[in-house]
Design an enzyme around this catalytic site. Sequence first.
Site, PDB file in Angstrom:
ATOM      1  N   SER A 150       5.661 -17.376   6.425  1.00 56.23           N
ATOM      2  CA  SER A 150       5.881 -18.776   6.793  1.00 56.23           C
ATOM      3  C   SER A 150       5.865 -18.831   8.307  1.00 56.23           C
ATOM      4  O   SER A 150       6.044 -17.799   8.971  1.00 56.23           O
ATOM      5  CB  SER A 150       7.267 -19.217   6.278  1.00 56.23           C
ATOM      6  OG  SER A 150       7.691 -20.411   6.905  1.00 56.23           O
ATOM      7  N   TYR A 163      16.430 -17.828   5.241  1.00 58.00           N
ATOM      8  CA  TYR A 163      14.986 -18.013   5.037  1.00 58.00           C
ATOM      9  C   TYR A 163      14.205 -17.436   6.225  1.00 58.00           C
ATOM     10  O   TYR A 163      13.212 -16.717   6.045  1.00 58.00           O
ATOM     11  CB  TYR A 163      14.686 -19.504   4.851  1.00 58.00           C
ATOM     12  CG  TYR A 163      13.261 -19.801   4.433  1.00 58.00           C
ATOM     13  CD1 TYR A 163      12.835 -19.547   3.135  1.00 58.00           C
ATOM     14  CD2 TYR A 163      12.337 -20.316   5.336  1.00 58.00           C
ATOM     15  CE1 TYR A 163      11.527 -19.812   2.741  1.00 58.00           C
ATOM     16  CE2 TYR A 163      11.033 -20.583   4.956  1.00 58.00           C
ATOM     17  CZ  TYR A 163      10.627 -20.333   3.650  1.00 58.00           C
ATOM     18  OH  TYR A 163       9.326 -20.589   3.275  1.00 58.00           O
TER      19      TYR A 163
HETATM   20  P1  NAD Z   1       7.909 -23.731  -5.057  1.00 61.14           P
HETATM   21  O1  NAD Z   1       9.378 -23.847  -5.112  1.00 61.14           O
HETATM   22  O2  NAD Z   1       7.068 -24.871  -5.495  1.00 61.14           O
HETATM   23  O3  NAD Z   1       7.432 -22.444  -5.859  1.00 61.14           O
HETATM   24  C1  NAD Z   1       8.121 -21.222  -5.821  1.00 61.14           C
HETATM   25  C2  NAD Z   1       8.025 -20.576  -7.200  1.00 61.14           C
HETATM   26  O4  NAD Z   1       8.663 -19.289  -7.146  1.00 61.14           O
HETATM   27  C3  NAD Z   1       8.741 -21.392  -8.288  1.00 61.14           C
HETATM   28  O5  NAD Z   1       7.879 -21.625  -9.383  1.00 61.14           O
HETATM   29  C4  NAD Z   1       9.918 -20.522  -8.678  1.00 61.14           C
HETATM   30  O6  NAD Z   1      10.289 -20.641 -10.040  1.00 61.14           O
HETATM   31  C5  NAD Z   1       9.385 -19.122  -8.360  1.00 61.14           C
HETATM   32  N1  NAD Z   1      10.469 -18.163  -8.167  1.00 61.14           N
HETATM   33  C6  NAD Z   1      11.600 -18.341  -7.447  1.00 61.14           C
HETATM   34  N2  NAD Z   1      12.358 -17.250  -7.534  1.00 61.14           N
HETATM   35  C7  NAD Z   1      11.696 -16.365  -8.330  1.00 61.14           C
HETATM   36  C8  NAD Z   1      11.982 -15.064  -8.792  1.00 61.14           C
HETATM   37  N3  NAD Z   1      13.131 -14.429  -8.465  1.00 61.14           N
HETATM   38  N4  NAD Z   1      11.078 -14.439  -9.585  1.00 61.14           N
HETATM   39  C9  NAD Z   1       9.939 -15.062  -9.945  1.00 61.14           C
HETATM   40  N5  NAD Z   1       9.613 -16.313  -9.538  1.00 61.14           N
HETATM   41  C10 NAD Z   1      10.495 -16.953  -8.729  1.00 61.14           C
HETATM   42  O7  NAD Z   1       7.577 -23.344  -3.531  1.00 61.14           O
HETATM   43  P2  NAD Z   1       6.185 -23.225  -2.759  1.00 61.14           P
HETATM   44  O8  NAD Z   1       6.218 -24.215  -1.669  1.00 61.14           O
HETATM   45  O9  NAD Z   1       5.040 -23.200  -3.702  1.00 61.14           O
HETATM   46  O10 NAD Z   1       6.390 -21.801  -2.075  1.00 61.14           O
HETATM   47  C11 NAD Z   1       5.622 -20.647  -2.387  1.00 61.14           C
HETATM   48  C12 NAD Z   1       5.786 -19.643  -1.263  1.00 61.14           C
HETATM   49  O11 NAD Z   1       5.286 -20.195  -0.046  1.00 61.14           O
HETATM   50  C13 NAD Z   1       7.224 -19.226  -0.973  1.00 61.14           C
HETATM   51  O12 NAD Z   1       7.287 -17.865  -0.677  1.00 61.14           O
HETATM   52  C14 NAD Z   1       7.567 -20.049   0.245  1.00 61.14           C
HETATM   53  O13 NAD Z   1       8.604 -19.475   1.009  1.00 61.14           O
HETATM   54  C15 NAD Z   1       6.246 -20.061   0.971  1.00 61.14           C
HETATM   55  N6  NAD Z   1       6.110 -21.157   1.928  1.00 61.14           N
HETATM   56  C16 NAD Z   1       6.249 -22.441   1.520  1.00 61.14           C
HETATM   57  C17 NAD Z   1       6.171 -23.460   2.457  1.00 61.14           C
HETATM   58  C18 NAD Z   1       6.343 -24.902   2.068  1.00 61.14           C
HETATM   59  O14 NAD Z   1       6.481 -25.739   2.968  1.00 61.14           O
HETATM   60  N7  NAD Z   1       6.332 -25.265   0.806  1.00 61.14           N
HETATM   61  C19 NAD Z   1       5.916 -23.164   3.802  1.00 61.14           C
HETATM   62  C20 NAD Z   1       5.779 -21.833   4.174  1.00 61.14           C
HETATM   63  C21 NAD Z   1       5.877 -20.831   3.225  1.00 61.14           C
END
Ligand code: NAD
Length: 264
Positions: A150, A163
């Site tokens: 991120s 985070y």
């Molecule tokens: P999201 O919450 O939509 O999806 C995350 C998924 O991970 C969910 O389906 C959840 O059930 C699953 N999950 C959580 N804990 C888990 C575990 N212990 N085992 C298996 N699955 C698990 O979030 P997203 O925005 O799609 O994020 C995906 C990735 O991208 C993450 O690593 C997040 O930190 C990163 N990210 C997101 C953003 C953003 O703004 N959305 C920005 C930078 C990085």
Amino acid sequence: MSEQKKGSSRFAGKVAVVTGAAGGIGRATCERLASEGAHIVAVDLRSQDLEPVVAGVRGLGGEALAVTADVSIATEVARYVDDGVRHFGGIDLLVNNAGIEGVVKPLEDYPEDVFDRVLAVNVRGVFLGLKYAHPAMKARGGGSIVNLASVAGITGNGLISAYVASKHAVVGLTRAAASTYPAAGIRVNAVLPAPVDTRMMRALEEGFLPGQPAALKQMMASQIPLGRYAEPAEVAGVIAFLLSDETRYVNGSLYTVDGGMTTF
Ligand code: NAD
């Protein structure tokens, strides 16, 4: 869709594991990779939410296996790798995408149990994915891994310390693996998105400005030179690029997908 359906088949015959597959970026990644020929092992804690992901992949003409697993538990990570190998014959690509945001609180008030859980999912989960996928990917002659870090992996924010710490650690794990995994033919890179329009940002908006998520979103978007959040598909496109042979000399890179947010 036209972008995905260009007729390219960069991943024909490849098997891709995507963790956090039921979430915003995970689902978009499954669909992007499947649209370019990959078979998908879709891993998530939330089994019921994997069903539409599998249906979406099949709708694109692909094959998908849903695996319910917690990425922070070694036996479950070993199982998703084994299930993928047994079902599809091997693993070529891994997207360590599962992650959680924790809570929004000043560091001095941050709950220790939440800190531990964020580190367990976001860091231990990536570590275990790297560790357990290695033998399976080596057996296929190598492959490519993308870790979801991120912009919080290269910048600080004292209201989401767990985070921030976890994503800095994902950067470290990416560099560590990238220094040795090429011996097995495996490249390892990280993508660093700024805000992406998913459930995670809805939760963070509410945390940063309770009751006024829309105002917070507008404020965040105004700090991004492109003036808006990313769509999940825009992150999935960069993940696919880094997984593909087009980037066969790219290893250990940190790929910002941030609309220019970290340029100032
Ligand atoms: P999201 O919450 O939509 O999806 C995350 C998924 O991970 C969910 O389906 C959840 O059930 C699953 N999950 C959580 N804990 C888990 C575990 N212990 N085992 C298996 N699955 C698990 O979030 P997203 O925005 O799609 O994020 C995906 C990735 O991208 C993450 O690593 C997040 O930190 C990163 N990210 C997101 C953003 C953003 O703004 N959305 C920005 C930078 C990085």
